[in-house]
Design a protein around this motif. Sequence first.
Motif, PDB file in Angstrom:
ATOM      1  N   PHE A 118       0.816  -1.214   0.000  1.00  0.00           N
ATOM      2  CA  PHE A 118       0.000   0.000   0.000  1.00  0.00           C
ATOM      3  C   PHE A 118       0.853   1.269   0.000  1.00  0.00           C
ATOM      4  O   PHE A 118       0.430   2.307  -0.497  1.00  0.00           O
ATOM      5  CB  PHE A 118      -0.989  -0.026   1.169  1.00  0.00           C
ATOM      6  N   LYS A 119       2.073   1.153   0.509  1.00  0.00           N
ATOM      7  CA  LYS A 119       2.984   2.296   0.422  1.00  0.00           C
ATOM      8  C   LYS A 119       3.294   2.586  -1.053  1.00  0.00           C
ATOM      9  O   LYS A 119       3.275   3.738  -1.501  1.00  0.00           O
ATOM     10  CB  LYS A 119       4.270   1.998   1.198  1.00  0.00           C
ATOM     11  N   LYS A 120       3.563   1.511  -1.786  1.00  0.00           N
ATOM     12  CA  LYS A 120       3.874   1.655  -3.211  1.00  0.00           C
ATOM     13  C   LYS A 120       2.691   2.291  -3.968  1.00  0.00           C
ATOM     14  O   LYS A 120       2.857   3.215  -4.774  1.00  0.00           O
ATOM     15  CB  LYS A 120       4.189   0.274  -3.796  1.00  0.00           C
ATOM     16  N   LEU A 121       1.475   1.783  -3.679  1.00  0.00           N
ATOM     17  CA  LEU A 121       0.288   2.304  -4.369  1.00  0.00           C
ATOM     18  C   LEU A 121       0.063   3.779  -4.028  1.00  0.00           C
ATOM     19  O   LEU A 121      -0.316   4.581  -4.885  1.00  0.00           O
ATOM     20  CB  LEU A 121      -0.942   1.476  -3.984  1.00  0.00           C
ATOM     21  N   SER A 122       0.353   4.122  -2.787  1.00  0.00           N
ATOM     22  CA  SER A 122       0.192   5.507  -2.357  1.00  0.00           C
ATOM     23  C   SER A 122       1.198   6.406  -3.063  1.00  0.00           C
ATOM     24  O   SER A 122       0.870   7.516  -3.498  1.00  0.00           O
ATOM     25  CB  SER A 122       0.348   5.571  -0.840  1.00  0.00           C
ATOM     26  N   GLN A 123       2.440   5.909  -3.187  1.00  0.00           N
ATOM     27  CA  GLN A 123       3.464   6.681  -3.911  1.00  0.00           C
ATOM     28  C   GLN A 123       3.033   6.956  -5.350  1.00  0.00           C
ATOM     29  O   GLN A 123       3.328   8.008  -5.919  1.00  0.00           O
ATOM     30  CB  GLN A 123       4.802   5.928  -3.914  1.00  0.00           C
ATOM     31  N   LYS A 124       2.353   5.987  -5.936  1.00  0.00           N
ATOM     32  CA  LYS A 124       1.898   6.138  -7.327  1.00  0.00           C
ATOM     33  C   LYS A 124       0.580   6.907  -7.406  1.00  0.00           C
ATOM     34  O   LYS A 124      -0.034   7.003  -8.462  1.00  0.00           O
ATOM     35  CB  LYS A 124       1.710   4.745  -7.973  1.00  0.00           C
ATOM     36  N   GLU A 125       0.120   7.421  -6.262  1.00  0.00           N
ATOM     37  CA  GLU A 125      -1.125   8.203  -6.180  1.00  0.00           C
ATOM     38  C   GLU A 125      -2.335   7.436  -6.703  1.00  0.00           C
ATOM     39  O   GLU A 125      -3.194   7.977  -7.387  1.00  0.00           O
ATOM     40  CB  GLU A 125      -0.970   9.537  -6.914  1.00  0.00           C
ATOM     41  N   LYS A 142      -2.057   0.957 -13.882  1.00  0.00           N
ATOM     42  CA  LYS A 142      -0.950   1.528 -13.116  1.00  0.00           C
ATOM     43  C   LYS A 142      -0.737   0.726 -11.817  1.00  0.00           C
ATOM     44  O   LYS A 142       0.401   0.455 -11.417  1.00  0.00           O
ATOM     45  CB  LYS A 142      -1.274   2.999 -12.791  1.00  0.00           C
ATOM     46  N   ALA A 143      -1.844   0.305 -11.185  1.00  0.00           N
ATOM     47  CA  ALA A 143      -1.751  -0.440  -9.930  1.00  0.00           C
ATOM     48  C   ALA A 143      -1.100  -1.802 -10.156  1.00  0.00           C
ATOM     49  O   ALA A 143      -0.186  -2.207  -9.422  1.00  0.00           O
ATOM     50  CB  ALA A 143      -3.150  -0.601  -9.319  1.00  0.00           C
TER      51      ALA A 143
END
Lengths: 399, 399
Positions: A278-285, A314-315
């Motif tokens: 979820f950190k990665k997904l958040s970084q990718k907005e 993108k996800a």
Amino acid sequence: MLIVQKYGGTSVGTLERIDEVAKRVIKTKDAGNDVVVIVSAMSGVTNKLIEYAEYFDKNPSEREYDMLLSAGERVTSSLLAIALTAKGYPSVAFSGRQAGIKTDDFHTKSKIEVIDPVAIQNALKDGKIVVVAGFQGVNKNGDVTTLGRGGSDLSAVAIAGALKADLCEIYTDVDGVYTTDPRIEPKAKKLDKVSYDEMLELASLGAKVLLNRSVELAKKLNINLVTRSSFNEHEGTLITGENSMEGVIISGIALDRNQARVGIRDIEDKPGVAAKIFKKLSQKEINVDMIIQNVGKNGVANLSFTVPQNELDKAVSALNNLGENLNVESDSDIVKVSIVGIGMKSHSGIASTAFETLANNGINIQMISTSEIRISVIVDAKYGELAVRLFHDAYGLNA
Amino acid sequence: MLIVQKYGGTSVGTLERIDEVAKRVIKTKDAGNDVVVIVSAMSGVTNKLIEYAEYFDKNPSEREYDMLLSAGERVTSSLLAIALTAKGYPSVAFSGRQAGIKTDDFHTKSKIEVIDPVAIQNALKDGKIVVVAGFQGVNKNGDVTTLGRGGSDLSAVAIAGALKADLCEIYTDVDGVYTTDPRIEPKAKKLDKVSYDEMLELASLGAKVLLNRSVELAKKLNINLVTRSSFNEHEGTLITGENSMEGVIISGIALDRNQARVGIRDIEDKPGVAAKIFKKLSQKEINVDMIIQNVGKNGVANLSFTVPQNELDKAVSALNNLGENLNVESDSDIVKVSIVGIGMKSHSGIASTAFETLANNGINIQMISTSEIRISVIVDAKYGELAVRLFHDAYGLNA
């Protein structure tokens, strides 16, 4: 009373329509009210200006893009003020700057920082009707900024707040907020009243009457909002903080087709993997909505979550590049159906009715989430409209 | 050099034309110049906005009318700045207000009071091309004002003055100033250079390249003006104070069809009657041009003067209501043909050539007036074009 009225693009889409709007404004004024009107660009104008800019550059320089787009609302506000004055009602047109709307520096999606209402107040004191070009303000350099999607609604709510107006009416081409989309369920009914929080859930779930940022601002400023049609005399829907009714009320059923599900199977159940995802997904907005995790027997877990359809690729690509060798699957053939109403959590019967209704009709629930005022279920896309109609009936909205 | 360029409505009439203008601006910039560009509204836009306003009111409220019309130039300036930036030339669009153009309070026909050029100068220092919306400014209240007909030319000249620009180029769809109207005399030639005063005479007499107020301002500020076409690469006409040539030069022949003659016969030759007549006409704001009075034998006089055709009815009615029982006649079937050139008065041969030329061709001169740089004759309308062609030849302009 001091009433702020906002008229959207279709409401001022032609000269004849602007004339109709002038008559409506005059009716409000004649009833003894002070009136401030916020207008959008005539429908089609903003899109034409965008086309013009994109002829030269797909990503036009933003400061100039804002100056360009702001012309549309300036034209409408001038014309409406001319129309009102011609009918014997002295009126003054203000640009965003002249109305005292100060924003931050983020061109094309500025936030209003403060409104200095003195010019509007002075004009009202002189007995004038004030017409303000919506969607725009100025930053501290005096450059024109625009407020992004739904910007004119935002102008209206913010001005209503700065003036401590008694009412802010948002005129569009629909009668108000409905219990669900009438194209799906013809028995859908217009709501007389809905709370800010319910409206926020309904708006974010597909009722396109008002964007969330306007409702959020109205809630924050405690502005009584009314959304109604400029094409008839029907009463609209009042969106307000208070709700005099006792107990639970289901105000509406919303259908969101812009959902996709991402599943990750057989994740090692060690700390930190989900966090990393979820950190990665958040970084990718990427906007993650519902999340479900089941921990299985063998120390492995299945994780599912939903994202907007246009962020799905993108996800998935972000997850595949995470270096964790994840077993990622995705499904965009789903929809989210939501039941919205106050006081829901304290009434477990609400949830059980939903489960029972779907089960009785052979519809499988893939995911569930709940909040204070909402229960949402993810189902196969093909069952979406049926689920809306079943819920509309089950919660007594057909009555 | 610091060059101010102004592009008129047809020069920026389409997106393709704006692209062409961008290329021309870039060429000027690439030659090592600082460039400030003033633009008109795309051709047709201002008329459309006027139509919109007049749908509501034939005499729309002027403050709002100005705000409405100013939108046209704002759109063009934004688009040109976007086009330039897209081509790799950082550019900034300024409204009249942002360009520091302060005007008086007379909406729809404001005068520029002062220009604060700091914002433009700062942008130039940053290496930017500055694009300014023409035709507009702000009054001391911050309300948008417009400058009336030819307003964008005026913006350009005034900005050139405030910046002490080396050159102010006015781009239109004609190549420059001609010795006469090429539709009348195909041998008409473009002038390379003309003095402010000659240009003033030519402009007021029908050469529609530049309005007098812009030339007057250029003369006052001593700005070198060039008028040229944006549709080709031809050199234009330089309008300047100096004139290196010796002696007399006839620069052009102008034809003014908007003239009418008023005659008053058998006026009692007592003091004060003529004064009373012209005082009345002045009160009615009628522009009297040439005046001739002949005193006859019996103490009575014949008085003739010319007025613009569209003021003839007003003039005749004013005279008939003067209470002097005047014998008023009028004739709108006349034209004024003018020979323009410097140093004319000291060369009596110029006038005699004119008389001789017309006499030889059987054209009767009804009235004559002369100035330092002009001889004008009134003749029957049917002889107007012939007189132009005869003069064009007689003064060596066919060569």
